[in-house]
Design a protein around this motif. Structure first.
Motif, PDB file in Angstrom:
ATOM      1  N   GLU A   1      51.615 -43.023  32.889  1.00  0.00           N
ATOM      2  CA  GLU A   1      50.888 -43.975  33.818  1.00  0.00           C
ATOM      3  C   GLU A   1      49.357 -43.457  33.260  1.00  0.00           C
ATOM      4  OE1 GLU A   1      49.669 -42.888  38.297  1.00  0.00           O
ATOM      5  OE2 GLU A   1      51.148 -44.140  38.148  1.00  0.00           O
ATOM      6  N   GLY A   2      48.443 -44.374  33.021  1.00  0.00           N
ATOM      7  CA  GLY A   2      47.213 -44.330  32.482  1.00  0.00           C
ATOM      8  C   GLY A   2      47.082 -44.526  31.082  1.00  0.00           C
ATOM      9  N   PHE A   3      48.173 -44.849  30.418  1.00  0.00           N
ATOM     10  CA  PHE A   3      48.100 -45.292  28.838  1.00  0.00           C
ATOM     11  C   PHE A   3      46.953 -46.567  28.992  1.00  0.00           C
ATOM     12  CE2 PHE A   3      49.708 -48.006  25.472  1.00  0.00           C
ATOM     13  CZ  PHE A   3      49.361 -47.043  24.592  1.00  0.00           C
ATOM     14  N   GLY A   4      46.158 -46.643  28.003  1.00  0.00           N
ATOM     15  CA  GLY A   4      45.079 -47.472  27.769  1.00  0.00           C
ATOM     16  C   GLY A   4      45.288 -48.813  27.215  1.00  0.00           C
ATOM     17  N   ASN A   5      46.670 -48.947  26.775  1.00  0.00           N
ATOM     18  CA  ASN A   5      46.969 -50.495  26.310  1.00  0.00           C
ATOM     19  C   ASN A   5      45.923 -50.882  25.393  1.00  0.00           C
ATOM     20  OD1 ASN A   5      49.866 -50.956  27.381  1.00  0.00           O
ATOM     21  ND2 ASN A   5      48.672 -50.018  29.110  1.00  0.00           N
ATOM     22  N   GLY A   6      45.400 -52.061  25.936  1.00  0.00           N
ATOM     23  CA  GLY A   6      44.548 -52.953  25.070  1.00  0.00           C
ATOM     24  C   GLY A   6      43.191 -52.181  24.890  1.00  0.00           C
TER      25      GLY A   6
ATOM     26  N   ASN B   1      49.368 -50.577  34.248  1.00  0.00           N
ATOM     27  CA  ASN B   1      48.680 -49.802  33.563  1.00  0.00           C
ATOM     28  C   ASN B   1      47.200 -50.370  33.428  1.00  0.00           C
ATOM     29  OD1 ASN B   1      50.007 -46.978  33.786  1.00  0.00           O
ATOM     30  ND2 ASN B   1      51.148 -47.457  31.995  1.00  0.00           N
ATOM     31  N   PRO B   2      46.257 -49.418  32.734  1.00  0.00           N
ATOM     32  CA  PRO B   2      45.113 -50.172  32.469  1.00  0.00           C
ATOM     33  C   PRO B   2      45.121 -50.791  31.081  1.00  0.00           C
ATOM     34  CG  PRO B   2      44.610 -47.879  33.104  1.00  0.00           C
ATOM     35  CD  PRO B   2      46.164 -47.974  32.899  1.00  0.00           C
ATOM     36  N   GLY B   3      44.337 -51.644  30.745  1.00  0.00           N
ATOM     37  CA  GLY B   3      44.387 -52.451  29.702  1.00  0.00           C
ATOM     38  C   GLY B   3      45.575 -53.425  29.268  1.00  0.00           C
TER      39      GLY B   3
END
Length: 299
Positions: free
Chosen positions: A243-248, A79-81
């Motif tokens: 899917e797509g959760f931004g994390n950092g 995922n992103p981030g």
């Protein structure tokens, strides 16, 4: 380190921008920097294994022994981030320290930097980007977008040829979501033969996100109260992880929102104390909106 993502560094590196190589850093220093990143246990293990594999291959070649030609190119999925760009930068430095690359810089691009508006122009545009990356790492984010049409396929065909022509002075890392990346690599036999190693970047745990948020706040000269971190934990628990959760990047967005709320809270305080200027209280996180997904995050 700065704050954001697993590398606690800014995830929003500008596309087609070459990041300066860490030319003064030794292999040991770069691996230590990798090991100090938040989370990433599986990724760290894979990078260490790849480093040793390539180090021994180089020593065997220097000793005049026959060695199989090992692929140096990598697929990063997640995922992103989740630290992909940060680790890509470190890989560039590690490869330079191993003597596999002359410069060890990283050039980050996406589809828009490789594909032109007309057939025939894309090959020139892609090759120009490759030329800038020679001696370092070409990092292609959301690489699966190149499989969408004939323009993208022209970029892929050109890239495969350029990788062969510059096999000794170019490393390519392609990154994106797991499913689309598997389909992307399978679209071209040249890609399948060159990208045999995939490294998966998992989402952060709640504890890792809390650590990242606190580190980012500290880097910005803010100090969250214990109750503020508890409030952050509740925000994490309320997030839908898909899917797509931004994390950092999500943690950074929460901090940015908190900093804006903090400034508004002090609007009637003419001369705030240093503690007031630095302290984030729980109410500073109360107006955070749903920013759980961020497809533009590139860390």
């Amino acid at each position: 380190m700065n704050a954001s993502g697993r590398g606690i560094s800014d995830p929003a590196a500008a596309p087609a921008t070459a990041q300066e190589p860490a030319q003064e850093k030794t292999l040991e220093e770069l691996l230590k920097e990798l090991d100090t990143l938040t989370g990433l246990d599986r990724v760290k293990q894979e990078i260490h294994r790849q480093t040793e594999l390539l180090r021994i291959e180089r020593l065997r070649a220097e000793a005049g022994l026959t060695s199989p030609t090992l692929t140096r190119h990598l697929v990063f999925t997640g995922n992103p981030g989740t630290g992909k760009t940060t680790v890509g930068r470190l890989v560039a430095g590690i490869y330079r320290a191993l003597g596999l690359l002359d410069k060890g810089h990283l050039v980050e691009v996406d589809r828009s930097e490789l594909v032109a508006g007309y057939l025939g122009q894309t090959a020139e545009k892609t090759t120009a980007v490759v030329q800038r990356a020679l001696g370092g790492v070409l990092f292609i984010d959301e690489a699966y977008a190149l499989a969408e049409d004939q323009y993208g396929r022209e970029a892929v065909d050109t890239l495969v040829k350029d990788m062969e022509d510059h096999r000794d002075d170019l490393v390519v890392i392609v990154a994106g979501y797991p499913g689309p990346m598997a389909r992307f690599v399978a679209t071209n036999p040249g890609l399948e033969s060159r990208f045999s190693r995939t490294i998966t970047f998992e989402d952060y745990s709640a504890a890792e996100l809390r650590q990242i948020f606190a580190a980012m706040a500290q880097a910005a000269d803010f100090e969250p109260e214990p109750g503020t971190l508890d409030r952050f934990d509740r925000l994490v628990a309320d997030q839908v992880r898909g899917e797509g959760f931004g994390n950092g990047r999500w943690a950074r967005n929460v901090l940015d929102s908190a900093i804006a709320r903090h400034a508004w809270r002090l609007r009637d305080v003419e001369r705030p104390t240093v503690d007031q200027l630095r302290t984030l209280v729980p109410e500073d996180l109360e107006d955070v909106v749903d920013i759980g997904t961020d497809s533009e995050a590139t860390l």
